[in-house]
Scaffold this motif. Structure first.
Motif, PDB file in Angstrom:
ATOM      1  N   GLY A   1     -23.147  16.225   3.370  1.00 19.14           N
ATOM      2  CA  GLY A   1     -23.639  16.185   4.736  1.00 19.14           C
ATOM      3  C   GLY A   1     -23.203  14.965   5.521  1.00 19.14           C
ATOM      4  N   LYS A   2     -22.523  14.055   4.846  1.00 18.81           N
ATOM      5  CA  LYS A   2     -22.058  12.845   5.529  1.00 18.81           C
ATOM      6  C   LYS A   2     -20.539  12.738   5.445  1.00 18.81           C
ATOM      7  CE  LYS A   2     -26.237  10.065   5.030  1.00 18.81           C
ATOM      8  NZ  LYS A   2     -26.785   8.720   4.656  1.00 18.81           N
ATOM      9  N   GLU A   3     -19.982  11.873   6.261  1.00 19.95           N
ATOM     10  CA  GLU A   3     -18.541  11.696   6.253  1.00 19.95           C
ATOM     11  C   GLU A   3     -18.082  10.934   4.999  1.00 19.95           C
ATOM     12  OE1 GLU A   3     -17.732  11.559  11.092  1.00 19.95           O
ATOM     13  OE2 GLU A   3     -17.284   9.821   9.832  1.00 19.95           O
ATOM     14  N   ARG A   4     -16.849  11.202   4.614  1.00 14.64           N
ATOM     15  CA  ARG A   4     -16.279  10.477   3.489  1.00 14.64           C
ATOM     16  C   ARG A   4     -16.093   9.008   3.888  1.00 14.64           C
ATOM     17  NH1 ARG A   4     -11.924  13.695   0.011  1.00 14.64           N
ATOM     18  NH2 ARG A   4     -13.658  15.151   0.287  1.00 14.64           N
ATOM     19  N   GLU A   5     -16.449   8.141   2.963  1.00 13.35           N
ATOM     20  CA  GLU A   5     -16.489   6.707   3.249  1.00 13.35           C
ATOM     21  C   GLU A   5     -15.512   5.965   2.339  1.00 13.35           C
ATOM     22  OE1 GLU A   5     -20.058   5.013   1.724  1.00 13.35           O
ATOM     23  OE2 GLU A   5     -19.828   3.115   2.796  1.00 13.35           O
ATOM     24  N   GLY A   6     -14.707   5.095   2.916  1.00 10.99           N
ATOM     25  CA  GLY A   6     -13.799   4.291   2.115  1.00 10.99           C
ATOM     26  C   GLY A   6     -14.535   3.161   1.425  1.00 10.99           C
ATOM     27  N   LEU A   7     -14.103   2.844   0.208  1.00 10.70           N
ATOM     28  CA  LEU A   7     -14.708   1.758  -0.565  1.00 10.70           C
ATOM     29  C   LEU A   7     -13.715   0.631  -0.824  1.00 10.70           C
ATOM     30  CD1 LEU A   7     -16.641   3.890  -3.197  1.00 10.70           C
ATOM     31  CD2 LEU A   7     -17.629   2.666  -1.250  1.00 10.70           C
ATOM     32  N   SER A   8     -12.554   0.987  -1.344  1.00 11.87           N
ATOM     33  CA  SER A   8     -11.613  -0.055  -1.746  1.00 11.87           C
ATOM     34  C   SER A   8     -10.226   0.536  -1.899  1.00 11.87           C
ATOM     35  CB  SER A   8     -12.055  -0.670  -3.079  1.00 11.87           C
ATOM     36  OG  SER A   8     -11.159  -1.683  -3.488  1.00 11.87           O
ATOM     37  N   CYS A   9      -9.224  -0.319  -1.773  1.00  7.79           N
ATOM     38  CA  CYS A   9      -7.866   0.111  -2.060  1.00  7.79           C
ATOM     39  C   CYS A   9      -7.081  -1.064  -2.618  1.00  7.79           C
ATOM     40  CB  CYS A   9      -7.179   0.684  -0.829  1.00  7.79           C
ATOM     41  SG  CYS A   9      -6.907  -0.506   0.472  1.00  7.79           S
ATOM     42  N   MET A  10      -5.989  -0.715  -3.294  1.00  2.95           N
ATOM     43  CA  MET A  10      -5.141  -1.723  -3.913  1.00  2.95           C
ATOM     44  C   MET A  10      -3.695  -1.395  -3.606  1.00  2.95           C
ATOM     45  SD  MET A  10      -5.424  -3.153  -7.770  1.00  2.95           S
ATOM     46  CE  MET A  10      -4.770  -4.761  -8.203  1.00  2.95           C
ATOM     47  N   SER A  11      -2.941  -2.372  -3.215  1.00  2.00           N
ATOM     48  CA  SER A  11      -1.568  -2.134  -2.792  1.00  2.00           C
ATOM     49  C   SER A  11      -0.679  -1.757  -3.963  1.00  2.00           C
ATOM     50  CB  SER A  11      -1.014  -3.378  -2.104  1.00  2.00           C
ATOM     51  OG  SER A  11      -0.945  -4.450  -3.023  1.00  2.00           O
ATOM     52  N   ALA A  12       0.524  -1.327  -3.632  1.00  2.00           N
ATOM     53  CA  ALA A  12       1.440  -0.824  -4.648  1.00  2.00           C
ATOM     54  C   ALA A  12       1.968  -1.916  -5.557  1.00  2.00           C
ATOM     55  CB  ALA A  12       2.596  -0.105  -3.964  1.00  2.00           C
ATOM     56  N   GLY A  13       2.439  -2.980  -4.997  1.00  2.00           N
ATOM     57  CA  GLY A  13       3.167  -3.940  -5.801  1.00  2.00           C
ATOM     58  C   GLY A  13       2.433  -5.242  -6.083  1.00  2.00           C
ATOM     59  N   GLU A  14       2.074  -5.937  -5.019  1.00  2.00           N
ATOM     60  CA  GLU A  14       1.570  -7.299  -5.211  1.00  2.00           C
ATOM     61  C   GLU A  14       0.109  -7.379  -5.598  1.00  2.00           C
ATOM     62  OE1 GLU A  14       2.526  -5.861  -2.509  1.00  2.00           O
ATOM     63  OE2 GLU A  14       1.337  -6.395  -0.756  1.00  2.00           O
ATOM     64  N   GLY A  15      -0.548  -6.239  -5.743  1.00  2.00           N
ATOM     65  CA  GLY A  15      -1.934  -6.240  -6.190  1.00  2.00           C
ATOM     66  C   GLY A  15      -2.931  -6.680  -5.154  1.00  2.00           C
ATOM     67  N   ARG A  16      -2.561  -6.559  -3.903  1.00  2.00           N
ATOM     68  CA  ARG A  16      -3.481  -6.908  -2.822  1.00  2.00           C
ATOM     69  C   ARG A  16      -4.618  -5.894  -2.787  1.00  2.00           C
ATOM     70  NH1 ARG A  16      -1.507  -7.286   3.472  1.00  2.00           N
ATOM     71  NH2 ARG A  16      -3.384  -8.252   4.333  1.00  2.00           N
ATOM     72  N   THR A  17      -5.847  -6.397  -2.567  1.00  2.00           N
ATOM     73  CA  THR A  17      -7.014  -5.517  -2.543  1.00  2.00           C
ATOM     74  C   THR A  17      -7.768  -5.632  -1.232  1.00  2.00           C
ATOM     75  OG1 THR A  17      -8.404  -7.208  -3.563  1.00  2.00           O
ATOM     76  CG2 THR A  17      -7.333  -5.642  -5.043  1.00  2.00           C
ATOM     77  N   TYR A  18      -8.459  -4.565  -0.926  1.00  2.00           N
ATOM     78  CA  TYR A  18      -9.323  -4.548   0.252  1.00  2.00           C
ATOM     79  C   TYR A  18     -10.610  -3.834  -0.123  1.00  2.00           C
ATOM     80  CZ  TYR A  18     -10.952  -4.044   5.017  1.00  2.00           C
ATOM     81  OH  TYR A  18     -11.705  -4.122   6.168  1.00  2.00           O
ATOM     82  N   TYR A  19     -11.726  -4.389   0.307  1.00  2.00           N
ATOM     83  CA  TYR A  19     -13.042  -3.795   0.052  1.00  2.00           C
ATOM     84  C   TYR A  19     -13.799  -3.648   1.359  1.00  2.00           C
ATOM     85  CZ  TYR A  19     -12.213  -5.115  -4.827  1.00  2.00           C
ATOM     86  OH  TYR A  19     -11.680  -5.251  -6.092  1.00  2.00           O
ATOM     87  N   THR A  20     -14.471  -2.527   1.497  1.00  2.00           N
ATOM     88  CA  THR A  20     -15.366  -2.382   2.632  1.00  2.00           C
ATOM     89  C   THR A  20     -16.699  -3.047   2.289  1.00  2.00           C
ATOM     90  OG1 THR A  20     -16.256  -0.273   1.861  1.00  2.00           O
ATOM     91  CG2 THR A  20     -14.286  -0.191   3.248  1.00  2.00           C
ATOM     92  N   ASP A  21     -17.541  -3.167   3.279  1.00  2.00           N
ATOM     93  CA  ASP A  21     -18.834  -3.830   3.059  1.00  2.00           C
ATOM     94  C   ASP A  21     -19.664  -3.109   2.003  1.00  2.00           C
ATOM     95  OD1 ASP A  21     -19.358  -4.877   6.527  1.00  2.00           O
ATOM     96  OD2 ASP A  21     -18.211  -5.778   4.878  1.00  2.00           O
ATOM     97  N   SER A  22     -19.484  -1.805   1.871  1.00  2.00           N
ATOM     98  CA  SER A  22     -20.254  -1.039   0.881  1.00  2.00           C
ATOM     99  C   SER A  22     -19.878  -1.418  -0.546  1.00  2.00           C
ATOM    100  CB  SER A  22     -20.027   0.456   1.083  1.00  2.00           C
ATOM    101  OG  SER A  22     -20.547   0.883   2.320  1.00  2.00           O
ATOM    102  N   ALA A  23     -18.686  -1.952  -0.711  1.00  2.57           N
ATOM    103  CA  ALA A  23     -18.186  -2.248  -2.055  1.00  2.57           C
ATOM    104  C   ALA A  23     -18.071  -3.740  -2.343  1.00  2.57           C
ATOM    105  CB  ALA A  23     -16.825  -1.599  -2.248  1.00  2.57           C
ATOM    106  N   LYS A  24     -17.985  -4.528  -1.309  1.00  3.29           N
ATOM    107  CA  LYS A  24     -17.711  -5.944  -1.463  1.00  3.29           C
ATOM    108  C   LYS A  24     -18.761  -6.632  -2.323  1.00  3.29           C
ATOM    109  CE  LYS A  24     -15.928  -7.286   2.295  1.00  3.29           C
ATOM    110  NZ  LYS A  24     -15.768  -7.713   3.701  1.00  3.29           N
TER     111      LYS A  24
END
Length: 127
Positions: free
Chosen positions: A42-65
């Motif tokens: 019933g809710k929209e899909r929410e992003g949590l985290s992602c990791m880049s292809a090569g250098e291992g860069r990461t990103y977290y949303t507030d829900s996951a941080k």
């Protein structure tokens, strides 16, 4: 053919931990970021985290941080999400995703940026 298959979901008590894993095939792992999303019915899909292809860069949303950690193993074609301090909430389906390069790296957690989805694994946090 691109395939992503999640595993590791289940029932966990509030405050507990859970590790999700996604096995990929057919993904250009040297180009695509890999990410995790979740969706409560019933809710929209929410992003949590992602990791880049090569250098291992990461990103977290507030829900996951601060509580979740993403990792990937390109040799094995897998991406994992370690979750801790899980909060009691409605059951959610967790999806892994393959994301082509985005203009801004933070856009990798936007559902509209995703090129391929797994089918998901359900996580229920309840006592």
């Amino acid at each position: 053919q691109v395939q992503l298959v999640e595993s590791g979901g289940g029932l966990v008590q509030p405050g507990g931990s859970l590790n999700l894993t996604c096995a990929t095939s057919g993904v250009y792992l040297d180009q695509y970021a890999l990410g995790w999303f979740r969706q409560v019915p019933g809710k929209e899909r929410e992003g949590l985290s992602c990791m880049s292809a090569g250098e291992g860069r990461t990103y977290y949303t507030d829900s996951a941080k601060g509580r979740f950690t993403i990792s990937r193993d390109n040799a094995k074609g897998t991406v994992a999400l370690q979750m801790s301090g899980l909060k009691p909430e409605a059951p959610a389906v967790y999806f892994c995703a393959a994301v082509p390069p985005t203009l801004l790296f933070s856009h990798c957690v936007l559902p509209g940026s995703v090129a391929a989805w797994g089918r998901g694994t359900q996580v229920t946090v309840s006592s």
